[in-house]
Design an enzyme around this catalytic site. Structure first.
Site, PDB file in Angstrom:
ATOM      1  N   HIS A  19       0.850  -1.204   0.000  1.00 42.38           N
ATOM      2  CA  HIS A  19       0.000   0.000   0.000  1.00 42.38           C
ATOM      3  C   HIS A  19       0.881   1.248   0.000  1.00 42.38           C
ATOM      4  O   HIS A  19       0.634   2.198  -0.732  1.00 42.38           O
ATOM      5  CB  HIS A  19      -0.879   0.044   1.262  1.00 42.38           C
ATOM      6  N   LYS A  43     -16.333  -6.936   6.151  1.00 43.15           N
ATOM      7  CA  LYS A  43     -15.062  -7.676   6.087  1.00 43.15           C
ATOM      8  C   LYS A  43     -14.578  -8.079   7.487  1.00 43.15           C
ATOM      9  O   LYS A  43     -13.542  -8.728   7.618  1.00 43.15           O
ATOM     10  CB  LYS A  43     -13.975  -6.804   5.428  1.00 43.15           C
ATOM     11  N   ARG A  92      -1.753  -6.123  -8.296  1.00 42.49           N
ATOM     12  CA  ARG A  92      -0.594  -6.922  -7.937  1.00 42.49           C
ATOM     13  C   ARG A  92      -0.312  -8.009  -8.955  1.00 42.49           C
ATOM     14  O   ARG A  92       0.815  -8.384  -9.209  1.00 42.49           O
ATOM     15  CB  ARG A  92      -0.811  -7.597  -6.573  1.00 42.49           C
ATOM     16  N   SER A 130      -2.920  -7.542   2.942  1.00 42.57           N
ATOM     17  CA  SER A 130      -3.240  -7.398   4.367  1.00 42.57           C
ATOM     18  C   SER A 130      -3.680  -8.737   4.945  1.00 42.57           C
ATOM     19  O   SER A 130      -3.333  -9.062   6.083  1.00 42.57           O
ATOM     20  CB  SER A 130      -4.351  -6.360   4.560  1.00 42.57           C
TER      21      SER A 130
HETATM   22  N1  LIG Z   1       0.963  -5.128  -2.308  1.00 41.53           N
HETATM   23  C1  LIG Z   1       0.170  -4.335  -3.007  1.00 41.53           C
HETATM   24  N2  LIG Z   1       0.616  -3.748  -4.130  1.00 41.53           N
HETATM   25  C2  LIG Z   1      -0.205  -2.982  -4.884  1.00 41.53           C
HETATM   26  N3  LIG Z   1      -1.493  -2.742  -4.628  1.00 41.53           N
HETATM   27  C3  LIG Z   1      -1.991  -3.297  -3.523  1.00 41.53           C
HETATM   28  C4  LIG Z   1      -1.204  -4.115  -2.656  1.00 41.53           C
HETATM   29  N4  LIG Z   1      -1.999  -4.547  -1.627  1.00 41.53           N
HETATM   30  C5  LIG Z   1      -3.203  -4.022  -1.869  1.00 41.53           C
HETATM   31  N5  LIG Z   1      -3.219  -3.283  -2.993  1.00 41.53           N
HETATM   32  C6  LIG Z   1      -4.342  -2.570  -3.583  1.00 41.53           C
HETATM   33  O1  LIG Z   1      -4.791  -1.600  -2.669  1.00 41.53           O
HETATM   34  C7  LIG Z   1      -6.202  -1.424  -2.786  1.00 41.53           C
HETATM   35  C8  LIG Z   1      -6.833  -1.589  -1.435  1.00 41.53           C
HETATM   36  O2  LIG Z   1      -6.584  -2.881  -1.006  1.00 41.53           O
HETATM   37  P1  LIG Z   1      -7.074  -3.558   0.336  1.00 41.53           P
HETATM   38  O3  LIG Z   1      -7.218  -2.546   1.403  1.00 41.53           O
HETATM   39  O4  LIG Z   1      -8.184  -4.485   0.042  1.00 41.53           O
HETATM   40  O5  LIG Z   1      -5.739  -4.375   0.664  1.00 41.53           O
HETATM   41  P2  LIG Z   1      -5.470  -5.915   0.535  1.00 41.53           P
HETATM   42  O6  LIG Z   1      -4.028  -6.118   0.835  1.00 41.53           O
HETATM   43  O7  LIG Z   1      -6.004  -6.452  -0.742  1.00 41.53           O
HETATM   44  O8  LIG Z   1      -6.324  -6.403   1.778  1.00 41.53           O
HETATM   45  P3  LIG Z   1      -7.198  -7.727   1.946  1.00 41.53           P
HETATM   46  O9  LIG Z   1      -6.237  -8.847   1.844  1.00 41.53           O
HETATM   47  O10 LIG Z   1      -7.788  -7.539   3.301  1.00 41.53           O
HETATM   48  O11 LIG Z   1      -8.193  -7.672   0.815  1.00 41.53           O
HETATM   49  C9  LIG Z   1      -6.654  -2.460  -3.823  1.00 41.53           C
HETATM   50  O12 LIG Z   1      -6.751  -1.828  -5.085  1.00 41.53           O
HETATM   51  C10 LIG Z   1      -5.533  -3.472  -3.827  1.00 41.53           C
HETATM   52  O13 LIG Z   1      -5.431  -4.111  -5.096  1.00 41.53           O
HETATM   53 MG   LIG Z   2      -8.015  -6.834  -1.147  1.00 45.52          MG
END
Ligand SMILES: Nc1ncnc2c1ncn2[C@@H]1O[C@H](COP(=O)(O)OP(=O)(O)OP(=O)(O)O)[C@@H](O)[C@H]1O
Ligand SMILES: [Mg+2]
Length: 161
Positions: A19, A43, A92, A130
């Protein structure tokens, strides 16, 4: 030159280095970036909205044109109220594409004025989510490579209570 305020919505439960990488990239191309943290009660987040906002604010403290705000309800409604016309999302892997494509089209259907833009993280962050970070932390694994030390501390604290 792009001159606009964008929003980066998500659950950020908790904010990861992936993030963070995306925030820093987006903050470098937009005038201002609102990191919009969705309450997302469906969630069943590990951290409260306030905790998620606090962690992200502290982790991103040094990025001057970034503001972290929590919100409840529809993302496009939050965008409308705040006057934000660009939504940044991260990709990703191909596996993210299907859901993100569907979400972007739904957002456009609900709010034709909002554009979604997609960014990719640096390669080393492509496998961080996450969900995986929470799972590793709950099982007592080391997450220091995936999250900021502030978040690592909060994950440890959560494990103890
Ligand atoms: N490592 C990462 N690199 C790039 N984009 C990311 C990454 N992790 C999450 N995102 C993007 O950030 C945005 C918000 O994601 P979110 O808060 O759902 O995180 P997540 O890591 O996917 O969490 P969860 O596993 O709980 O779904 C989404 O567009 C997701 O694709
Ligand atoms: Mg997600």
């Amino acid at each position: 030159m792009i001159k606009r305020t964008a929003m980066y919505p998500g659950t950020f439960d908790p904010i990861t280095n992936g993030h963070q990488d995306l925030v820093r990239r987006a903050a470098s191309i937009f005038d201002r970036l609102v990191v919009a943290i969705a309450a997302n009660p469906n969630k069943a987040p590990m951290f409260s909205l306030q905790q998620r906002v606090d962690m992200a604010s502290r982790v991103l403290e040094d990025v001057k044109n970034v503001e972290v705000i929590g919100y409840e309800g529809l993302t496009v409604e939050f965008a409308r109220v705040k006057g934000l016309s660009v939504i940044v999302r991260g990709l990703r892997a191909v596996s993210d594409f299907e859901f993100e494509f569907q979400l972007a089209n739904m957002s456009r259907h609900l709010s034709p004025d909002i554009e979604s833009v997609f960014m990719t993280p640096q390669e080393q962050y492509t496998f961080i989510s996450s969900t995986l970070v929470r799972e590793i932390a709950v099982l007592g694994g080391n997450v220091s490579e995936f999250v900021h030390p502030i978040v690592e501390t909060e994950l440890k604290r959560h494990r103890q209570v």
